[in-house]
Design a protein around this motif. Structure first.
Motif, PDB file in Angstrom:
ATOM      1  N   TYR A   9       0.808  -1.215   0.000  1.00 35.20           N
ATOM      2  CA  TYR A   9       0.000   0.000   0.000  1.00 35.20           C
ATOM      3  C   TYR A   9       0.851   1.279   0.000  1.00 35.20           C
ATOM      4  O   TYR A   9       0.346   2.357  -0.320  1.00 35.20           O
ATOM      5  N   TYR A  13      -0.113   5.368  -0.804  1.00 31.30           N
ATOM      6  CA  TYR A  13      -0.100   6.377   0.256  1.00 31.30           C
ATOM      7  C   TYR A  13       0.889   7.497  -0.056  1.00 31.30           C
ATOM      8  O   TYR A  13       0.634   8.669   0.242  1.00 31.30           O
ATOM      9  N   THR A 172      -7.661   7.505   0.082  1.00 33.79           N
ATOM     10  CA  THR A 172      -6.879   6.287  -0.173  1.00 33.79           C
ATOM     11  C   THR A 172      -7.112   5.247   0.914  1.00 33.79           C
ATOM     12  O   THR A 172      -7.316   4.061   0.630  1.00 33.79           O
ATOM     13  N   LEU A 176      -8.932   1.612   0.221  1.00 37.30           N
ATOM     14  CA  LEU A 176      -8.234   0.346   0.466  1.00 37.30           C
ATOM     15  C   LEU A 176      -8.956  -0.500   1.513  1.00 37.30           C
ATOM     16  O   LEU A 176      -9.012  -1.736   1.387  1.00 37.30           O
ATOM     17  N   CYS A 186      -4.337  -0.139   7.143  1.00 29.62           N
ATOM     18  CA  CYS A 186      -4.637   1.108   6.425  1.00 29.62           C
ATOM     19  C   CYS A 186      -4.669   2.304   7.372  1.00 29.62           C
ATOM     20  O   CYS A 186      -4.155   3.382   7.050  1.00 29.62           O
TER      21      CYS A 186
END
Length: 219
Positions: A9, A13, A172, A176, A186
């Motif tokens: 991820y 980010y 974002t 996610l 997250c």
């Protein structure tokens, strides 16, 4: 804790972080410009304009940024004015921040004792010299703490940009989580990136505050 998910991820980010920083600081720059001009108008009590600025300050300080963004992003196109989500974010943040900056600058200007102005006048200084050399430096010093607090506040307010489909940090994270359900990972990344964005501002602000302190306004 799924470390593989965190690593995968990170690029998303980072991209959202850069976008959030860009829009946030552009909005803050606009807020400073609006705030300074508005503060001068209020301080010098310019006819008509001062009333307009007072109405603007009250309106934007007493309504949520989310509502303002909705009006700009969804309302203006109904009037034939189409703007992108990024421009909307900058404009919304700038208008909200400008209302806070205006009062911060104005309070700094009004905090200067009349005795200083009278003393400078007695020494033969012109009004422009008094304003530039006596009032402005002290007003900035008095206002610096509140200005830094406003900057941090505005950077945190970027978290509502996701409501206008802007791919910021919050958008974002929510996206996610909805796709992969790795909520803990997250949210952890979200907190870390916000700390990365805000902590340097806080440290730099404290440094600037210590540098500009003087006289009765410092330790």
């Amino acid at each position: 804790m799924n470390t593989e998910a965190i690593v995968s991820y990170l690029p998303l980010y980072k991209e959202a972080f850069v976008l959030t920083i860009k829009i946030g600081w552009l909005g803050i720059a606009l807020a400073f410009a609006i705030g300074i001009v508005s503060a001068f108008i209020l301080y010098f009590n310019i006819p008509v304009l001062s009333k307009v600025i007072k109405a603007y300050v009250e309106l934007f300080r007493n309504t949520p940024l989310l509502v303002q963004l909705f009006f700009i992003y969804f309302g203006l196109p109904k009037m034939g004015i189409d703007i992108s989500s990024q421009v909307c974010g900058c404009l919304g943040l700038g208008l909200l921040g400008g209302s806070y900056m205006a009062e911060t600058f104005r309070s700094g200007l009004c905090a200067i004792a009349n005795t200083q102005i009278e003393s400078a006048t007695a020494l033969g200084m012109s009004k422009s010299q008094i304003f530039i050399h006596i009032i402005l430096p002290q007003a900035f010093t008095i206002s610096i703490t509140a200005l830094i607090a406003n900057v941090i506040f505005l950077l945190k307010e970027t978290s509502v940009f996701s409501a206008i489909s802007l791919m910021d940090l919050m958008f974002t994270a929510k996206d996610l989580i909805g796709l992969y359900y790795n909520t803990t990972e997250c949210l952890l990344l979200l907190v870390l990136f916000y700390i990365l964005m805000l902590l340097p501002v806080s440290f730099l602000g404290n440094l600037i505050e210590k540098k500009v302190r003087f006289g009765i306004f410092g330790d």
